[in-house]
Scaffold this motif. Structure first.
Motif, PDB file in Angstrom:
ATOM      1  N   PRO A   1       0.834  -1.217   0.000  1.00 54.13           N
ATOM      2  CA  PRO A   1       0.000   0.000   0.000  1.00 54.13           C
ATOM      3  C   PRO A   1       0.862   1.257   0.000  1.00 54.13           C
ATOM      4  N   THR A   2       0.527   2.172  -0.896  1.00 53.65           N
ATOM      5  CA  THR A   2       1.369   3.353  -1.115  1.00 53.65           C
ATOM      6  C   THR A   2       0.515   4.606  -1.202  1.00 53.65           C
ATOM      7  N   ARG A   3       1.019   5.686  -0.600  1.00 55.65           N
ATOM      8  CA  ARG A   3       0.411   7.001  -0.781  1.00 55.65           C
ATOM      9  C   ARG A   3       1.141   7.720  -1.911  1.00 55.65           C
TER      10      ARG A   3
ATOM     11  N   SER B   1      -1.551  17.187  -5.637  1.00 57.67           N
ATOM     12  CA  SER B   1      -2.575  16.247  -5.186  1.00 57.67           C
ATOM     13  C   SER B   1      -1.912  15.152  -4.362  1.00 57.67           C
ATOM     14  N   ASP B   2      -2.483  14.849  -3.206  1.00 57.30           N
ATOM     15  CA  ASP B   2      -1.998  13.787  -2.331  1.00 57.30           C
ATOM     16  C   ASP B   2      -3.095  12.750  -2.145  1.00 57.30           C
ATOM     17  N   SER B   3      -2.720  11.488  -2.178  1.00 59.99           N
ATOM     18  CA  SER B   3      -3.714  10.431  -2.035  1.00 59.99           C
ATOM     19  C   SER B   3      -3.995  10.148  -0.571  1.00 59.99           C
ATOM     20  N   ASP B   4      -5.111   9.499  -0.333  1.00 62.49           N
ATOM     21  CA  ASP B   4      -5.532   9.124   1.011  1.00 62.49           C
ATOM     22  C   ASP B   4      -5.888   7.640   0.997  1.00 62.49           C
ATOM     23  N   LEU B   5      -5.041   6.808   1.583  1.00 63.64           N
ATOM     24  CA  LEU B   5      -5.277   5.369   1.580  1.00 63.64           C
ATOM     25  C   LEU B   5      -6.540   4.986   2.341  1.00 63.64           C
TER      26      LEU B   5
END
Length: 387
Positions: A229-231, A247-251
């Motif tokens: 799992p990666t952000r 933009s930043d991801s949110d697991l």
């Protein structure tokens, strides 16, 4: 629980004589790949030393071949429909050991033959996918296209690529969090072009049961890659005002096949390469990559002969019963191998999920629903002929 299979050559049912020629059939199905089949025919020499099978037109290259299987009282399910793409001979001086292998690929083969310059002016990705599938009316008779949003910039940028149609479809699917593939249709020669999301619910496949009186799974082997799992983080330069967007991801926000996330507190962070530019919404691209990385749990296994009444295939969800509380639940079918011989039909599988099931009080039943694509083995009839 008996099983049957049938073959079609150029969309016409195979004769009993043609069916009798085949010894073993293997169909390999997987997400993100062309589906393939391998059919084996024993060959011998005549009194003049000529090998059999040399002049069989029904297995000539680019002949269409379709394989369907039926389990119990269910209907026939297509496993593959597409052209013969090669013949391999294994010749041996030892009697009974020589074999002709016929290789078949699904109809995505036709979408991946010609590389050319594509130029799409101001179209959303779903409209481009529709046009690409429409280029192949001879084999793609139905389209299943998920709608995609337009990029934030206006007008929509042109897409210019030198690729095959299938490569463009997979590129678009990659940045939209979708999947591009071709399925065999309900009728021979009527394949389905898909540009779709992963499913969010099961669709009728029988549950896989590992323990109890209803057991139909021989083995089930889950594995969790905790470092997967990666952000993701991405940057883009807006050409209209020269501003940099981030933009930043949110697991924790990805759709999950369970209630207990497997996301580690110190998950990896990766910077995405700016390969899509402003042709796609940055947040959507980051979310797509995050969802892909979240499927850190995989499971392999097979089912018990004569006990499982379904036919597994990728891109579907399935429930399994009888694993422990955390590993029971819903899984995505990732890969399936179907094997048909004169004595049995078997299925083996690879499943994936991105969460564990919430723990609950134990009970005396076979377990809880666990999504899995598993292997099955059956004795069967072929077109009414019992082996």
């Amino acid at each position: 629980m008996s099983s049957k299979y049938r073959l079609f050559f150029n969309n016409t049912p195979a004769t009993q004589e043609q069916l009798d020629r085949f010894e073993d059939i293997t169909v390999s199905q997987g997400m993100g790949m062309a589906w393939e089949a391998k059919l084996q025919i024993p060959i011998v020499t005549d009194e003049k030393g000529n090998w059999s099978g040399e002049k069989d037109r029904f297995i000539a290259n680019f002949t269409r071949l379709r394989i369907e299987v039926q389990v119990g009282d269910g209907g026939f399910v297509p496993l593959i429909d597409g052209p013969i793409v090669g013949l391999q001979r294994q010749l041996s001086a030892e009697p009974g050991q020589s074999m002709l292998s016929v290789r078949v690929q699904d109809d995505s083969y036709y979408l991946n033959r010609e590389q050319k310059q594509y130029h799409f002016k101001g179209l959303r990705d779903d409209k481009i996918a529709t046009q690409l599938f429409e280029e192949f009316p001879g084999v793609i008779k139905e389209r299943r296209i998920a709608p995609t949003p337009a990029p934030l910039v206006t007008p929509i940028p042109d897409l210019v690529k030198r690729m095959t149609a299938m490569q463009v479809l997979r590129l678009l699917a990659d940045r939209q969090g979708l999947n591009a593939y071709v399925l065999p249709g309900l009728k021979p020669g009527n394949s389905i072009g898909c540009f779709q999301k992963l499913p969010t619910r099961t669709d009728g496949l029988p549950a896989l049961v590992l323990l109890g009186s209803d057991r139909n799974v021989f083995n089930f082997n889950p594995d969790n890659d905790a470092q997967q799992p990666t952000r993701f983080r991405a940057y883009a330069l807006r050409l209209n005002d020269k501003q940099i967007t981030r933009s930043d991801s949110d697991l924790t926000a990805v759709p999950r096949l369970g209630k207990a996330p497997t996301t580690p507190p110190d998950s990896a962070v990766e910077l995405l390469r700016p390969r899509h530019g402003d042709t796609v919404d940055l947040d959507r691209w980051v979310a797509a990559e995050t969802l892909r990385s979240s499927y850190s749990i995989s499971a392999t296994g097979s089912v018990i002969a004569d006990c499982y009444s379904g036919v597994l295939s990728p891109y579907r969800l399935i429930q399994v019963q009888g694993a422990n509380l955390g590993e029971s639940g819903t899984y995505l079918i990732s890969q399936v191998k179907h094997q048909l011989t004169r004595s049995q039909y078997s299925q083996t599988f690879t499943l994936r999920r991105n969460a564990q099931s919430q723990a609950s009080a134990p009970n005396n039943n076979a377990g809880m629903a666990i999504a899995a694509a598993v292997g099955v083995s059956f004795s069967f009839n072929v077109q009414g002929r019992i082996f």
